[in-house]
Design a protein around this motif. Structure first.
Motif, PDB file in Angstrom:
ATOM      1  N   ILE A   6       0.827  -1.206   0.000  1.00 57.75           N
ATOM      2  CA  ILE A   6       0.000   0.000   0.000  1.00 57.75           C
ATOM      3  C   ILE A   6       0.863   1.258   0.000  1.00 57.75           C
ATOM      4  O   ILE A   6       0.579   2.227  -0.707  1.00 57.75           O
ATOM      5  CB  ILE A   6      -0.966   0.000   1.207  1.00 57.75           C
ATOM      6  N   GLN A   7       1.927   1.254   0.793  1.00 64.14           N
ATOM      7  CA  GLN A   7       2.821   2.409   0.831  1.00 64.14           C
ATOM      8  C   GLN A   7       3.461   2.647  -0.530  1.00 64.14           C
ATOM      9  O   GLN A   7       3.532   3.785  -1.016  1.00 64.14           O
ATOM     10  CB  GLN A   7       3.912   2.199   1.890  1.00 64.14           C
ATOM     11  N   ALA A   8       3.908   1.564  -1.166  1.00 67.23           N
ATOM     12  CA  ALA A   8       4.534   1.689  -2.492  1.00 67.23           C
ATOM     13  C   ALA A   8       3.520   2.192  -3.518  1.00 67.23           C
ATOM     14  O   ALA A   8       3.847   3.021  -4.381  1.00 67.23           O
ATOM     15  CB  ALA A   8       5.108   0.342  -2.926  1.00 67.23           C
ATOM     16  N   ALA A   9       2.279   1.689  -3.431  1.00 65.09           N
ATOM     17  CA  ALA A   9       1.236   2.118  -4.369  1.00 65.09           C
ATOM     18  C   ALA A   9       0.924   3.600  -4.196  1.00 65.09           C
ATOM     19  O   ALA A   9       0.807   4.345  -5.177  1.00 65.09           O
ATOM     20  CB  ALA A   9      -0.023   1.277  -4.163  1.00 65.09           C
ATOM     21  N   ASN A  10       0.797   4.053  -2.942  1.00 64.51           N
ATOM     22  CA  ASN A  10       0.525   5.476  -2.700  1.00 64.51           C
ATOM     23  C   ASN A  10       1.678   6.354  -3.160  1.00 64.51           C
ATOM     24  O   ASN A  10       1.471   7.461  -3.679  1.00 64.51           O
ATOM     25  CB  ASN A  10       0.247   5.707  -1.204  1.00 64.51           C
ATOM     26  N   ASP A  11       2.899   5.876  -2.984  1.00 70.18           N
ATOM     27  CA  ASP A  11       4.069   6.636  -3.445  1.00 70.18           C
ATOM     28  C   ASP A  11       4.045   6.800  -4.958  1.00 70.18           C
ATOM     29  O   ASP A  11       4.356   7.883  -5.486  1.00 70.18           O
ATOM     30  CB  ASP A  11       5.362   5.934  -3.018  1.00 70.18           C
ATOM     31  N   ARG A  12       3.671   5.734  -5.669  1.00 66.45           N
ATOM     32  CA  ARG A  12       3.607   5.827  -7.133  1.00 66.45           C
ATOM     33  C   ARG A  12       2.546   6.833  -7.570  1.00 66.45           C
ATOM     34  O   ARG A  12       2.765   7.615  -8.502  1.00 66.45           O
ATOM     35  CB  ARG A  12       3.307   4.456  -7.738  1.00 66.45           C
ATOM     36  N   ILE A  13       1.393   6.795  -6.905  1.00 65.00           N
ATOM     37  CA  ILE A  13       0.314   7.712  -7.268  1.00 65.00           C
ATOM     38  C   ILE A  13       0.720   9.164  -7.017  1.00 65.00           C
ATOM     39  O   ILE A  13       0.458  10.057  -7.824  1.00 65.00           O
ATOM     40  CB  ILE A  13      -0.977   7.372  -6.480  1.00 65.00           C
ATOM     41  N   LYS A  14       1.372   9.405  -5.879  1.00 65.20           N
ATOM     42  CA  LYS A  14       1.810  10.767  -5.541  1.00 65.20           C
ATOM     43  C   LYS A  14       2.771  11.325  -6.589  1.00 65.20           C
ATOM     44  O   LYS A  14       2.806  12.536  -6.826  1.00 65.20           O
ATOM     45  CB  LYS A  14       2.485  10.773  -4.171  1.00 65.20           C
ATOM     46  N   ASN A  15       3.569  10.462  -7.188  1.00 65.50           N
ATOM     47  CA  ASN A  15       4.569  10.898  -8.166  1.00 65.50           C
ATOM     48  C   ASN A  15       4.070  10.783  -9.604  1.00 65.50           C
ATOM     49  O   ASN A  15       4.861  10.776 -10.540  1.00 65.50           O
ATOM     50  CB  ASN A  15       5.844  10.074  -7.998  1.00 65.50           C
ATOM     51  N   SER A  16       2.754  10.677  -9.774  1.00 69.20           N
ATOM     52  CA  SER A  16       2.181  10.566 -11.115  1.00 69.20           C
ATOM     53  C   SER A  16       1.122  11.646 -11.302  1.00 69.20           C
ATOM     54  O   SER A  16       0.842  12.436 -10.393  1.00 69.20           O
ATOM     55  CB  SER A  16       1.530   9.187 -11.304  1.00 69.20           C
TER      56      SER A  16
ATOM     57  N   VAL B  26      -7.614   7.681  -7.850  1.00 69.73           N
ATOM     58  CA  VAL B  26      -7.131   6.400  -7.338  1.00 69.73           C
ATOM     59  C   VAL B  26      -6.548   6.619  -5.943  1.00 69.73           C
ATOM     60  O   VAL B  26      -5.765   7.538  -5.739  1.00 69.73           O
ATOM     61  CB  VAL B  26      -6.057   5.782  -8.253  1.00 69.73           C
ATOM     62  N   SER B  27      -6.929   5.758  -5.004  1.00 66.64           N
ATOM     63  CA  SER B  27      -6.367   5.831  -3.656  1.00 66.64           C
ATOM     64  C   SER B  27      -6.206   4.426  -3.107  1.00 66.64           C
ATOM     65  O   SER B  27      -6.842   3.487  -3.603  1.00 66.64           O
ATOM     66  CB  SER B  27      -7.259   6.669  -2.731  1.00 66.64           C
ATOM     67  N   PHE B  28      -5.373   4.302  -2.075  1.00 63.21           N
ATOM     68  CA  PHE B  28      -5.089   2.993  -1.493  1.00 63.21           C
ATOM     69  C   PHE B  28      -5.163   3.067   0.019  1.00 63.21           C
ATOM     70  O   PHE B  28      -4.735   4.047   0.628  1.00 63.21           O
ATOM     71  CB  PHE B  28      -3.707   2.509  -1.920  1.00 63.21           C
ATOM     72  N   GLU B  29      -5.706   2.020   0.612  1.00 60.02           N
ATOM     73  CA  GLU B  29      -5.846   1.967   2.068  1.00 60.02           C
ATOM     74  C   GLU B  29      -5.487   0.569   2.549  1.00 60.02           C
ATOM     75  O   GLU B  29      -5.685  -0.406   1.844  1.00 60.02           O
ATOM     76  CB  GLU B  29      -7.289   2.276   2.491  1.00 60.02           C
ATOM     77  N   GLN B  30      -4.977   0.508   3.766  1.00 58.32           N
ATOM     78  CA  GLN B  30      -4.637  -0.791   4.371  1.00 58.32           C
ATOM     79  C   GLN B  30      -5.779  -1.261   5.263  1.00 58.32           C
ATOM     80  O   GLN B  30      -6.309  -0.500   6.032  1.00 58.32           O
ATOM     81  CB  GLN B  30      -3.346  -0.680   5.193  1.00 58.32           C
TER      82      GLN B  30
END
Length: 201
Positions: free
Chosen positions: A182-192, A197-201
């Motif tokens: 989830i952390q990696a997915a949110n990091d990718r979204i922030k840098n795009s 699109v959002s991600f939660e644990q």
């Protein structure tokens, strides 16, 4: 091989990697139902993913190298010893203290770290193409999901959550128990420049 195998993966019937792919499947099915055999089957997935990533980065004809990797995997499954895929699993370290970790934590860390290592091409481009093809084969039309909201439960690294948005879903939320994923997915979204699109644990 069954008709259903070919329906799920038509490339198994014919193509440059059909023979190698069939051998991997048959080798996996030849194993028993023990925990060790199930571990081998599960570990085969990250092994192939890592091999693909490495091969595609070389910008050469991937066919021969992929066939070789699949052949090595098949032979390893058949022999059930000296298996190279062990190096990708947290269970491979005999000194690891696993008693204080849950299956969810181990699985989440294992696959979270795998997904975190995906290249941009494997994360942004390939899932959209694969998902679009899968939807078309199953008769699911764009008007059935465009503009809708989607919950992706067990999203892993989130690349298919993103793929849904790229195909027209208005809002996508990915949920997974892997903190790393989830952390990696949110990091990718922030840098795009992707929105919705959002991600939660």
């Amino acid at each position: 091989m069954t008709d259903n195998d070919y329906k799920i993966a038509p490339c198994l019937r014919e193509g440059p990697l059909s023979e190698a792919g069939q051998k991997v499947i048959l080798s996996s099915r030849s194993l028993d139902d023990s925990s060790f055999s199930n571990f081998l089957r599960c570990s085969a997935i990250p092994y192939l993913f890592e091999q693909m990533e490495s091969i595609f980065e070389k910008n050469l004809d991937p066919g021969p190298a992929l066939a070789s990797a699949m052949s090595l995997l098949s032979n390893s499954l058949e022999k059930s010893h000296d298996v190279p895929i062990f190096s990708l699993s947290p269970f491979a370290n005999p000194t690891a203290k696993l008693e204080n970790s849950t299956i969810e934590q181990l699985t989440g860390n294992h696959y979270g770290n795998l997904f975190k290592g995906f290249s941009d091409k494997s994360y942004w481009n390939e899932p959209k193409q694969l998902l679009e093809t899968r939807l078309e084969r199953n008769g699911i039309l764009p008007e059935q999901y465009k503009g809708k909201k989607l919950l992706d439960v067990g999203c892993g690294g989130g690349r298919y959550t993103v793929a849904w948005q790229l195909l027209g879903v208005e809002e996508c939320v990915g949920v997974d128990f892997s903190q790393v994923g989830i952390q990696a997915a949110n990091d990718r979204i922030k840098n795009s420049d992707i929105s919705g699109v959002s991600f939660e644990q």
